[in-house]
Scaffold this motif. Structure first.
Motif, short mmCIF file in Angstrom:
data_model
loop_
_atom_site.label_atom_id
_atom_site.label_comp_id
_atom_site.label_asym_id
_atom_site.label_seq_id
_atom_site.Cartn_x
_atom_site.Cartn_y
_atom_site.Cartn_z
N GLY A 239 0.83 -1.30 -0.04
CA GLY A 239 0.01 0.05 0.30
C GLY A 239 0.72 1.32 0.04
N LYS A 240 0.65 2.09 1.06
CA LYS A 240 1.36 3.52 1.16
C LYS A 240 2.25 3.32 2.14
N THR B 256 2.27 1.58 -3.56
CA THR B 256 1.55 2.81 -4.19
C THR B 256 2.24 4.13 -4.16
N TYR B 257 1.87 4.77 -2.87
CA TYR B 257 2.28 6.07 -2.77
C TYR B 257 3.41 6.02 -1.48
N SER C 35 1.35 9.93 1.27
CA SER C 35 -0.04 10.39 0.76
C SER C 35 -0.81 11.33 1.56
N TRP D 158 8.63 4.17 -6.11
CA TRP D 158 7.22 4.12 -5.63
C TRP D 158 6.52 3.41 -6.66
N THR E 14 3.30 3.98 -7.80
CA THR E 14 2.52 4.86 -8.46
C THR E 14 3.07 6.52 -8.56
N TYR F 76 1.80 11.89 -3.05
CA TYR F 76 0.36 12.19 -3.66
C TYR F 76 -0.18 13.08 -2.92
N CYS G 249 9.86 6.30 -9.75
CA CYS G 249 8.28 5.89 -9.50
C CYS G 249 7.71 5.49 -10.92
#
Length: 206
Positions: free
Chosen positions: A114-115, A146-147, A150, A174, A176, A180, A198
């Motif tokens: 995840g983040k 992902t991020y 965030s 990362w 994504t 973010y 990324c």
């Protein structure tokens, strides 16, 4: 509530819902190693990191001595502290900028999907006064997660994320975006922050 000072070693053992609470001005900084972090690049240090963040007095510092801190669960600062008490500094022992990745003194190495670090609110409370400084933030496998960081406020409920300071960070590889930001986020300052490698957009601000 008296002053607390200890070496970089485990001094607390928590079981069940046990927690440590420091009185105001009792400690300049809280260290994950006090709660069992090893920073050896293989042990999952999340429980120790979370305990340090929960215990840290508002406005004080969680300091990460030199090492690589593997962690498998996102570091969700407003959830660990409740949004209204989110004000905190996460500070490492230093990072090497200008793309010299992997040589930073402190590396936060996320092994989940995840983040990496979450500063988000979903209700009416605001979260702010958070400083991220002097460390490298990356997934354990390039393109995983992902991020990196965030940031997100709450649309329609007046919950804001505000007054965030990032300094001397490497945010790399990362899946994504490195950073973010969406919805009701204000006053974010980045000073000497390198984002690279990324899969998607390095810094995604919408």
């Amino acid at each position: 509530n008296g002053p607390v000072s200890a070496e970089v070693q485990k001094i607390f053992t928590l079981t069940g819902t046990g927690a440590v609470t420091f009185g105001t001005n009792s400690v300049e900084r809280v260290i994950p190693q006090w709660f069992g972090a090893l920073a050896d690049g293989s042990t999952n240090d999340y429980a120790a990191i979370a305990a340090a963040i929960k215990a840290c007095p508002t406005g004080s510092t969680v300091f990460f001595p030199k090492g690589t801190y593997n962690y498998a669960t996102s570091i969700d600062i407003p959830t660990l502290r409740t949004a209204a008490l989110a004000s905190i500094r996460l500070q490492g022992a230093g990072t090497t900028l200008r793309w010299a990745y992997g040589t930073s003194a402190t590396i936060l190495n996320y092994t989940g999907a995840g983040k990496g670090i979450i500063i988000e609110v979903t209700g009416t409370d605001n979260a702010g006064g958070i400083i991220l400084k002097d460390f490298e933030l990356k997934p354990s496998v390039s393109g995983q997660g992902t991020y990196g960081i965030s940031l997100s406020g709450a649309v329609g409920t007046a919950g804001l994320v505000e007054n965030i300071w990032m300094e001397n960070l490497n945010v790399i590889n990362w899946g994504t975006s490195g950073i973010y930001s969406r919805d009701e986020v204000f006053n974010v300052t980045c000073h000497h922050v390198a984002v690279k490698g990324c899969t998607g957009i390095g810094v995604d601000i919408g």
